[in-house]
Design a protein around this motif. Structure first.
Motif, PDB file in Angstrom:
ATOM      1  N   LYS A   7      -9.220-101.304  -2.500  1.00 16.58           N
ATOM      2  CA  LYS A   7      -8.671 -99.969  -2.664  1.00 16.58           C
ATOM      3  C   LYS A   7      -8.799 -99.123  -1.415  1.00 16.58           C
ATOM      4  O   LYS A   7      -8.031 -98.229  -1.201  1.00 16.58           O
ATOM      5  N   GLY A   8      -9.793 -99.362  -0.589  1.00 21.69           N
ATOM      6  CA  GLY A   8      -9.923 -98.620   0.652  1.00 21.69           C
ATOM      7  C   GLY A   8     -11.213 -97.849   0.759  1.00 21.69           C
ATOM      8  O   GLY A   8     -11.976 -97.695  -0.196  1.00 21.69           O
ATOM      9  N   LEU A   9     -11.431 -97.321   1.943  1.00 25.86           N
ATOM     10  CA  LEU A   9     -12.672 -96.633   2.276  1.00 25.86           C
ATOM     11  C   LEU A   9     -12.900 -95.400   1.403  1.00 25.86           C
ATOM     12  O   LEU A   9     -13.958 -95.237   0.800  1.00 25.86           O
ATOM     13  N   TYR A  10     -11.896 -94.533   1.319  1.00 24.32           N
ATOM     14  CA  TYR A  10     -12.074 -93.296   0.563  1.00 24.32           C
ATOM     15  C   TYR A  10     -12.221 -93.560  -0.930  1.00 24.32           C
ATOM     16  O   TYR A  10     -12.986 -92.873  -1.615  1.00 24.32           O
ATOM     17  N   ALA A  11     -11.542 -94.559  -1.457  1.00 26.04           N
ATOM     18  CA  ALA A  11     -11.690 -94.911  -2.869  1.00 26.04           C
ATOM     19  C   ALA A  11     -13.106 -95.410  -3.139  1.00 26.04           C
ATOM     20  O   ALA A  11     -13.709 -95.067  -4.163  1.00 26.04           O
ATOM     21  N   ASN A  12     -13.646 -96.203  -2.213  1.00 24.92           N
ATOM     22  CA  ASN A  12     -15.015 -96.697  -2.372  1.00 24.92           C
ATOM     23  C   ASN A  12     -16.028 -95.555  -2.316  1.00 24.92           C
ATOM     24  O   ASN A  12     -16.992 -95.532  -3.095  1.00 24.92           O
ATOM     25  N   ILE A  13     -15.823 -94.616  -1.407  1.00 25.73           N
ATOM     26  CA  ILE A  13     -16.731 -93.468  -1.293  1.00 25.73           C
ATOM     27  C   ILE A  13     -16.683 -92.638  -2.566  1.00 25.73           C
ATOM     28  O   ILE A  13     -17.725 -92.259  -3.118  1.00 25.73           O
ATOM     29  N   HIS A  14     -15.481 -92.372  -3.062  1.00 29.76           N
ATOM     30  CA  HIS A  14     -15.333 -91.575  -4.281  1.00 29.76           C
ATOM     31  C   HIS A  14     -15.992 -92.275  -5.473  1.00 29.76           C
ATOM     32  O   HIS A  14     -16.690 -91.636  -6.275  1.00 29.76           O
ATOM     33  N   ALA A  15     -15.797 -93.585  -5.593  1.00 27.79           N
ATOM     34  CA  ALA A  15     -16.393 -94.335  -6.694  1.00 27.79           C
ATOM     35  C   ALA A  15     -17.919 -94.266  -6.637  1.00 27.79           C
ATOM     36  O   ALA A  15     -18.574 -94.097  -7.677  1.00 27.79           O
ATOM     37  N   LYS A  16     -18.479 -94.370  -5.443  1.00 29.62           N
ATOM     38  CA  LYS A  16     -19.935 -94.310  -5.314  1.00 29.62           C
ATOM     39  C   LYS A  16     -20.457 -92.921  -5.664  1.00 29.62           C
ATOM     40  O   LYS A  16     -21.484 -92.786  -6.329  1.00 29.62           O
ATOM     41  N   GLN A  17     -19.737 -91.875  -5.241  1.00 30.72           N
ATOM     42  CA  GLN A  17     -20.146 -90.513  -5.585  1.00 30.72           C
ATOM     43  C   GLN A  17     -20.146 -90.308  -7.099  1.00 30.72           C
ATOM     44  O   GLN A  17     -21.041 -89.654  -7.637  1.00 30.72           O
ATOM     45  N   GLU A  18     -19.161 -90.883  -7.779  1.00 34.56           N
ATOM     46  CA  GLU A  18     -19.108 -90.781  -9.240  1.00 34.56           C
ATOM     47  C   GLU A  18     -20.288 -91.514  -9.882  1.00 34.56           C
ATOM     48  O   GLU A  18     -20.899 -91.011 -10.825  1.00 34.56           O
ATOM     49  N   LYS A  44      -9.426 -95.565  11.213  1.00 32.63           N
ATOM     50  CA  LYS A  44      -8.532 -96.620  10.736  1.00 32.63           C
ATOM     51  C   LYS A  44      -8.033 -96.285   9.328  1.00 32.63           C
ATOM     52  O   LYS A  44      -6.851 -96.453   9.028  1.00 32.63           O
ATOM     53  N   ALA A  45      -8.916 -95.783   8.477  1.00 37.52           N
ATOM     54  CA  ALA A  45      -8.528 -95.429   7.111  1.00 37.52           C
ATOM     55  C   ALA A  45      -7.530 -94.271   7.121  1.00 37.52           C
ATOM     56  O   ALA A  45      -6.614 -94.224   6.301  1.00 37.52           O
ATOM     57  N   GLU A  46      -7.699 -93.360   8.046  1.00 39.49           N
ATOM     58  CA  GLU A  46      -6.795 -92.217   8.154  1.00 39.49           C
ATOM     59  C   GLU A  46      -5.381 -92.678   8.516  1.00 39.49           C
ATOM     60  O   GLU A  46      -4.397 -92.149   8.016  1.00 39.49           O
ATOM     61  N   LYS A  47      -5.280 -93.697   9.371  1.00 39.50           N
ATOM     62  CA  LYS A  47      -3.973 -94.209   9.791  1.00 39.50           C
ATOM     63  C   LYS A  47      -3.264 -94.956   8.668  1.00 39.50           C
ATOM     64  O   LYS A  47      -2.042 -94.965   8.605  1.00 39.50           O
ATOM     65  N   THR A  48      -4.017 -95.592   7.782  1.00 40.90           N
ATOM     66  CA  THR A  48      -3.417 -96.413   6.732  1.00 40.90           C
ATOM     67  C   THR A  48      -3.333 -95.698   5.391  1.00 40.90           C
ATOM     68  O   THR A  48      -2.844 -96.268   4.426  1.00 40.90           O
ATOM     69  N   ALA A  49      -3.807 -94.465   5.328  1.00 43.60           N
ATOM     70  CA  ALA A  49      -3.822 -93.733   4.061  1.00 43.60           C
ATOM     71  C   ALA A  49      -2.409 -93.377   3.628  1.00 43.60           C
ATOM     72  O   ALA A  49      -1.536 -93.097   4.436  1.00 43.60           O
TER      73      ALA A  49
END
Length: 56
Positions: A7-18, A44-49
């Motif tokens: 899913k990507g970096l930001y999805a992983n961060i959000h899931a962990k915060q939850e 890199k995540a910003e470019k592919t978002a």
């Protein structure tokens, strides 16, 4: 077009915060510590978002 396996970096961060919010006992790593995402990973995540659609 290749299929996306993760899913990507930001999805992983959000899931962990939850998980943390719901009492998992985990914690977020400090920037620069071993295993934490680097500045390069965020760039890199910003470019592919995908651009989100704005609601009016």
């Amino acid at each position: 077009m290749p299929t996306r396996k993760t899913k990507g970096l930001y999805a992983n961060i959000h899931a962990k915060q939850e998980r943390i919010k719901h009492g998992s006992g985990e914690h977020m790593r400090k920037p620069g510590s071993e295993g934490a995402p680097s500045d390069e990973a965020f760039e890199k995540a910003e470019k592919t978002a995908h651009k989100s659609k704005q609601r009016h």
